[in-house]
Write an enzyme that holds these catalytic residues in place. Structure first.
Site, short mmCIF file in Angstrom:
data_model
loop_
_atom_site.label_atom_id
_atom_site.label_comp_id
_atom_site.label_asym_id
_atom_site.label_seq_id
_atom_site.Cartn_x
_atom_site.Cartn_y
_atom_site.Cartn_z
N CYS A 171 0.83 -1.14 -0.08
CA CYS A 171 -0.19 0.03 -0.09
C CYS A 171 0.74 1.33 -0.04
CB CYS A 171 -1.00 -0.22 1.26
SG CYS A 171 -2.08 1.34 1.16
N LEU A 172 0.60 2.29 0.91
CA LEU A 172 1.46 3.19 1.05
C LEU A 172 3.07 2.92 1.17
CD1 LEU A 172 1.83 6.49 1.19
CD2 LEU A 172 0.79 6.30 3.46
#
Length: 619
Positions: A350-351
């Site tokens: 993800c991030l």
């Protein structure tokens, strides 16, 4: 004696001018900042202005108060979208006639359906589970369902982009209409939902009594602002996040966990996992049979995991680049101390994947070759098509969120959770409400649900830089993202990459994740698995109904779009985890080695405490 009115008026104006002139001369003045740089031939700079104190703080406080009631959504962003759509719709008689015709057709089919005639039925979306009960296929429940789906179909057509309007505004209006319609689904109404009717008759209303009790409990908990009691079946460090290991490094931002080996020999190159700091890391280390970490360790890999600290308002000025320096780079140095003279397989989720891509590109720019491969799990690098989460990200929305975070110091976990729930309100809000309050059921807890409820906060400065630099301005793939004063480019990456997208991801749509093909020219294996942002990644072997598509783009090959790629990719059944494990092994040296010791005391990397550490327990 009578005075001339004109003379009195002239005298009055003269007095006012004298008074105003003296007031201005008596106050401090500031010169226009560019006056000294203007050439003589230019228009003269404006006259000096009064140096009054700024009242911008009042504006920011006011907006932050409003934001608390709107979960951080800017009213201007919504109003602007509605105005754009409605003003263009009023000037589109063709669209209006089209909708009138569509409405007539849908109404005619509904009347024919009620009259018992066979008509083409509207189908819910594949991810819509509200009408799965067989009773929805029979009258009168079929009528309610079809009337609702007809409304959805009509509004879907009504909110298509009109010539001249912004496409994003059309998407915003469509999203808001979808939220509104979800609230009025017949599945949410007790006397229209066949499952609720059947349960109420069978239990003589006991389900409604339980539902009322559930509603009262949830309301009291929300008003008291206390977290739900943890489920004793899922305890962090005991039944979840329980893979054996030690915290071998800690700084003000993260702890680094080294997991204990379970095989006599391991791959020579270790694996470093960078999770997102908008979630606790143990989504990748749930119960043992669903733990990606344990899966890798059991296959002879030395695994390290970053566990991020949960920030507080005191951390408001932690910057995005601090997560790179004190996070990824500090962890990489510790890994190098434990496993010296070996390159590292780096994986970001993800991030954390976005951050890893930034760190890897920076290392490539600076000639730092300590990475062996890079893996991105649902990690975006281009944000031009970032999905529904991007719908309301514009200058107004970012400023609104900034003011809220400026006041709080952080973006609170509850505010972030509200945004994620809005993306799937039919499933995460209304269907859940039906189960809890109409059927009187509490959904049995699972490891993933416990993890999802254990959310984190985001620092003000970091999130502001992230929203502006990546979401709003898309600097990373536009060649305008600077690290330490110099621009980085993903094109500099020459090491092999493994990138995973998930089919029904509302946070990082796979088409957006796939776009990394446009900005790199290395060996890149792309894998598309079914499932969502979390459920697609947590896809352990033996999970029913799993499949994935996979194909590799070699360095120098021509670009193909996502649809073409999918038509050419190989479809395989089962979990994608073995595919990745085999890829890691294939991209490692042939040499097997004895597992490294825990930490590296002779290099000041000393085991501090057992996994999962202390930061993961912070609330």
């Amino acid at each position: 004696m009578r005075l001339n009115r004109r003379r009195v008026s002239r005298l009055s104006h003269h007095c006012q001018a004298v008074i105003m002139s003296e007031m201005v001369e008596s106050l401090p003045v500031i010169q226009h900042s560019v006056a000294a740089t203007q050439p003589r031939s230019c228009t003269p700079a404006p006259s000096p202005v009064v140096n009054l104190p700024s009242f911008e703080t009042v504006d920011r406080v006011g907006r932050s108060i409003i934001a608390r009631f709107t979960s951080g959504v800017s009213p201007h962003a919504e109003a602007d979208a509605w105005f754009d759509w409605y003003s263009h719709f009023l000037r589109a008689p063709g669209r209006q006639m089209e909708l009138m015709a569509l409405g007539a057709v849908l109404a005619g089919r509904f009347v024919a359906l009620v009259a018992g005639q066979a008509v083409p039925l509207l189908k819910p979306e594949s991810i819509d589970h509200r009408f799965q009960n067989e009773a929805w296929k029979k009258a009168p429940f079929l009528w309610w369902q079809q009337a609702f789906l007809a409304h959805e179909e009509w509004w879907r057509s009504a909110t298509r982009p009109l010539r001249g309007m912004k496409a994003r505004d059309a998407e915003r209006v469509g999203f808001m209409i979808h939220q509104y319609l979800d609230a009025f689904s017949p599945s949410n109404v007790a006397w229209m939902n066949p499952e609720v009717i059947e349960r109420t008759a069978r239990e003589s209303g006991a389900n409604l009594a339980r539902g009322m009790r559930n509603l009262l409990e949830d309301w009291v908990q929300a008003m008291a602002m206390v977290p739900a009691k943890p489920d004793p079946a899922y305890r962090v460090g005991e039944t979840i996040a329980a893979t054996d290991g030690k915290v071998i490094f800690r700084n003000e931002l993260m702890e680094l966990i080294q997991y204990s080996p379970t095989t006599p020999n391991v791959l020579a190159e270790p694996v470093l996992i960078v999770p997102a700091w908008i979630m606790k890391y143990y989504v990748l280390d749930l119960v043992p049979e669903r733990s990606l970490v344990k899966y890798l360790v059991d296959r002879g890999m030395t695994v390290f995991m970053i566990s991020w600290r949960n920030p507080t308002p005191a951390d408001r000025d932690v910057a995005l680049d601090t997560y790179r320096t004190a996070g990824v780079m500090a962890a990489l140095s510790a890994v190098n101390a434990v496993v010296p003279n070996r390159k590292v397989h780096a994986c970001g989720y993800c991030l954390g994947g976005t951050l890893l891509a930034i760190a890897a590109a920076t290392m490539a720019r600076d000639g730092d070759d300590r990475l062996k491969t890079v893996t991105l799990l649902a990690g975006q690098t281009d944000f031009s098509e970032a999905g529904e989460l991007m719908l309301f990200v514009d200058e107004s929305q970012v400023a609104f969120l900034e003011d809220m975070m400026w006041n709080q110091g952080v973006l609170d976990s509850s505010q972030m959770s509200a945004a994620f729930r809005a993306l799937r309100s039919d499933d995460l809000v209304w269907s859940k409400a039906t189960r809890n309050y109409l059927l009187g059921e509490r959904e049995p807890m699972s490891d993933l649900m416990v993890w999802n409820a254990d959310s984190t906060r985001l620092p003000y400065l970091m999130h502001s830089q992230y929203l502006r630099g990546l979401f709003l301005e898309n600097r990373l793939t536009a060649g305008r993202f600077a690290v330490e004063g110099s621009v980085i480019a993903l094109k500099d990456l020459r090491l092999p990459m493994f990138v995973v997208g998930t089919e029904t991801d509302h946070i990082a749509p796979w088409q957006s994740v796939y776009k990394i093909h446009l900005f790199t020219d290395n060996d890149l294996t792309f894998l598309l698995t079914n499932g969502g942002h979390n459920t697609g990644i947590v896809s352990e072997p033996g999970h029913k109904g799993r499949h994935y598509d996979i194909a590799t783009r070699h360095a120098g090959e021509r670009y193909v779009d996502g649809s073409t790629w999918r038509s050419r990719a190989r479809r395989r059944d089962g979990s994608w985890w073995p595919e990745w494990a085999n890829w890691l092994a294939a991209n490692s040296s042939d040499q097997r080695a004895k597992p490294p010791g825990m930490g590296a005391p002779y290099r000041n990397v000393v085991p501090l405490c057992p996994a999962p550490g202390t930061y993961v327990l912070q609330r």
